[in-house]
Design an enzyme around this catalytic site. Structure first.
Site, short mmCIF file in Angstrom:
data_model
loop_
_atom_site.label_atom_id
_atom_site.label_comp_id
_atom_site.label_asym_id
_atom_site.label_seq_id
_atom_site.Cartn_x
_atom_site.Cartn_y
_atom_site.Cartn_z
N PHE A 1 -3.04 -4.69 0.14
CA PHE A 1 -4.28 -4.62 0.89
C PHE A 1 -4.50 -5.92 1.68
O PHE A 1 -4.30 -7.02 1.13
CB PHE A 1 -5.49 -4.49 -0.04
CG PHE A 1 -5.59 -3.21 -0.80
CD1 PHE A 1 -6.32 -2.13 -0.31
CD2 PHE A 1 -4.99 -3.07 -2.05
CE1 PHE A 1 -6.44 -0.96 -1.03
CE2 PHE A 1 -5.10 -1.90 -2.78
CZ PHE A 1 -5.83 -0.84 -2.26
N ASP A 2 -4.94 -5.81 2.91
CA ASP A 2 -5.59 -6.92 3.58
C ASP A 2 -6.96 -7.09 2.93
O ASP A 2 -7.44 -6.19 2.23
CB ASP A 2 -5.70 -6.59 5.08
CG ASP A 2 -6.34 -7.71 5.88
OD1 ASP A 2 -6.25 -8.88 5.45
OD2 ASP A 2 -6.94 -7.41 6.92
#
Length: 331
Positions: free
Chosen positions: A164-165
């Site tokens: 995930f960013d």
């Protein structure tokens, strides 16, 4: 008979465009029209569709239900299709052929699926249809556009890696706005000042929280099954670096998410170079330019949320297009 409760489950809403390769049937629809497409799907309804980009992610995620009682799975995947039930039969037959434990489906005959996301407790709606994803995000629902790419899943182990960013994905875009509207110095000053305050939650916060719950269930299962090896690994891959990294840790702690396996605070280093070593089965980012670079080697999902995507509402959007845009999938 009591109802089937989705409230305490991790629910993924999935368009068949994310799961299967629909290029051939899509070509029939575009070149010959709907009636020819319907006939084509009937003629081929017992010919399984080939897996597409998100298939390894979904397959491995569903396999984690093995640590739960058979009648109480934690992971639920629901098909949300723009097909009607008749043309959608080939998709359901393909799901059965590939031994995916997907039992529930909604066929909408061209209607938009996002209105059902909240009712089904969906933490992620995944589709290759840009319009459907944009409508869901605009309505405040968690959704991602899966980009066309290659299926790289050649490993034989059962590990599932998800990356995930942070800003615009797990957290909202409040901090990113400061960077975009002012500069990096203002962003760093703001994050240093708020280092002890959790960020506001973003579109995939609930998904991350439920994945963390799944990791904790693995640890509990390991207590009674010492030969079991934990399979789910979660990574944060962000352009933040010190001192802005502190707020990421503060936020995760405040949200009760303490099972993150890896964090990459890259500070301008190209994400693709790290991700191609990490090799997640799926990667979520709000920046179109990031996922465009990774789509050929990693299942990449664009989250069209926040200030990074404010052009999304214009006709000249720079969001990457799926191979099925404005076509039958749509399903």
């Amino acid at each position: 008979m009591s109802g089937y409760d989705l409230e305490k489950k991790l629910v993924i809403g999935l368009a068949s465009s994310a799961l299967f390769n629909l290029e051939e049937s899509d070509k029939v629809f575009r070149t010959q029209g709907e009636l020819a497409y319907r006939e084509y799907q009937r003629q081929h309804e017992n010919m399984p569709l080939e897996p597409s980009v998100a298939f390894p992610f979904i397959q491995r995620l569903l396999s984690l239900n093995n640590i739960f009682p058979h009648d109480k799975p934690f992971v639920e995947v629901i098909l949300l299709s723009r097909n009607d039930p008749d043309t959608g039969l080939r998709v359901m037959n393909s799901i059965e052929h590939h031994n995916l434990n997907i039992k529930r489906a909604i066929f909408l005959q061209g209607r938009t699926p996002h209105k059902y996301i909240n009712a089904l407790n969906i933490s992620l709606f995944l589709s290759a249809n840009e319009a459907d994803v944009n409508q869901a995000i605009t309505a405040g629902y968690p959704a991602g556009l899966i980009l066309k790419g290659n299926i790289f899943d050649i490993e034989h182990n059962e590990e599932l890696r998800i990356a995930f960013d942070f800003d615009g994905v797990i957290a909202d875009d409040s901090s990113e706005k400061i960077y975009k509207e002012k500069d990096l110095k203002a962003f760093i000053e703001n994050e240093s000042k708020l280092a002890d305050q959790p960020a506001n939650t973003g579109p995939l916060h609930k998904l991350l929280q439920q994945l963390s719950t799944l990791q904790k269930a693995e640890l509990k299962y390991l207590e009674d099954n010492p030969t079991y090896e934990s399979r789910l690994r979660i990574s944060i891959v962000t352009a933040r670096n010190a001192p802005a990294h502190k707020r990421v840790i503060t936020s995760l702690r405040a949200w009760g998410i303490d099972t993150i396996n890896e964090a990459f605070f890259l500070g301008g280093i190209e994400k693709r170079k790290v991700l191609e070593i990490l090799r997640p089965h799926i990667f979520f980012d709000d920046q179109a330019t990031h996922v465009e670079k990774t789509a050929n080697s990693i299942a990449s999902v664009h989250i069209p949320f926040g200030i990074a995507n404010k052009k999304i509402e214009s006709k000249e959007t720079t969001v990457p297009q799926s191979s099925n845009e404005q076509t039958i999938e749509n399903i």
